[in-house]
Design an enzyme around this catalytic site. Structure first.
Site, PDB file in Angstrom:
ATOM      1  N   GLU A  43       1.001  -1.339  -0.062  1.00  0.00           N
ATOM      2  CA  GLU A  43       0.018  -0.011   0.391  1.00  0.00           C
ATOM      3  C   GLU A  43       0.790   1.072   0.094  1.00  0.00           C
ATOM      4  OE1 GLU A  43      -2.440   2.482   3.689  1.00  0.00           O
ATOM      5  OE2 GLU A  43      -2.565   0.874   3.192  1.00  0.00           O
ATOM      6  N   THR A  72      -4.278   6.058   2.510  1.00  0.00           N
ATOM      7  CA  THR A  72      -4.718   7.465   2.705  1.00  0.00           C
ATOM      8  C   THR A  72      -5.349   7.799   1.448  1.00  0.00           C
ATOM      9  OG1 THR A  72      -2.540   7.924   3.414  1.00  0.00           O
ATOM     10  CG2 THR A  72      -3.510   9.668   3.821  1.00  0.00           C
ATOM     11  N   LYS A 132     -11.278  -0.448   7.663  1.00  0.00           N
ATOM     12  CA  LYS A 132     -10.070  -0.483   7.931  1.00  0.00           C
ATOM     13  C   LYS A 132     -10.855  -0.091   9.577  1.00  0.00           C
ATOM     14  CE  LYS A 132      -5.597   2.423   7.798  1.00  0.00           C
ATOM     15  NZ  LYS A 132      -5.262   3.409   6.919  1.00  0.00           N
TER      16      LYS A 132
END
Length: 228
Positions: A43, A72, A132
């Site tokens: 990621e 993000t 998440k």
């Protein structure tokens, strides 16, 4: 690879290495290091300078062997740039309904961030494929995941924050389907010192811990809740 295949791969591997670095070159080195450690997934956060270009390069280099996603991701515009670069999944630290709706329309896996039960339910109902739980380390770590899983067993959770070599097994045993691991895996000090082999060894250790914890849990590799 379609969305379900991406989801299955994430759950099978059980670790999502979060690459935050001060330069694009360091991010590339970190990605290569985790892959050498057996984690064929990365990621790349949008906080990395030139992150979209890093995603594009890693997708080109890794081909079908490495799962490359963007982290993000805060809005649909950023999500579009990441998809155009070849990102195969999108992750956000929080809940943005427009970004989730974009991911659903595009048929790409989305992992939205949430913390409270209300946020977890909202993210799941909006279409987040995995949720998440961030920052999990601030609210009880594995005990918090176990508490959430009680009333919400159908929601696949990926705790991030507070996950390290000492706590990883506890998170899996508490019901996490995978773990998001940042600085405890991709150590900035190792990158600065030019010692990516430390990151590679960390990757091997995390992978072994997840495998062992699942076995002790009587849980088959890759077991997870499935969206109806």
């Amino acid at each position: 690879m379609n969305k379900q295949q991406v989801r299955d791969r994430i759950v099978e591997i059980g670790i999502v290495p979060v690459v935050r670095a001060s330069s694009a070159n360091e991010a590339r080195i970190a990605a290569e290091a985790v892959c050498q450690g057996g984690l064929a997934i990365v990621e790349v956060t949008m906080t990395v300078p030139g992150a979209v270009d890093v995603v594009r390069e890693l997708v080109k280099i890794g081909g079908a062997e490495v799962l490359v996603g963007a982290g993000t991701v805060l809005d649909p515009e950023a999500a579009r740039r990441c998809l155009d670069a070849g990102a195969q999944f999108l992750i956000s630290p929080g809940f943005d309904v427009k970004t989730i709706e974009f991911a659903v329309r595009e048929g790409v896996l989305m992992m939205a961030g949430a913390l409270t039960p209300t946020e977890v339910i909202t993210a799941w109902n909006a279409g987040s494929d995995l949720v998440k739980i961030f920052p999990c380390g601030m609210v009880g770590c594995a005990k918090y995941i176990k508490a959430l899983r009680g009333p919400l067993p159908q929601i696949p959770m990926v705790p991030t924050g507070g996950v390290n070599l000492s706590t990883a097994a506890e998170f899996i045993q508490a019901g996490a389907v995978a773990l998001g691991v940042g600085g405890e895996l991709v150590q900035i000090e190792a990158l600065k010192a030019g010692k990516p082999e430390i990151i590679t060894e960390n990757a091997r250790k995390f992978l072994a811990i997840v495998k062992q914890a699942r076995a002790q849990n009587g849980q088959p590799q890759g077991a997870a809740a499935v969206r109806a």
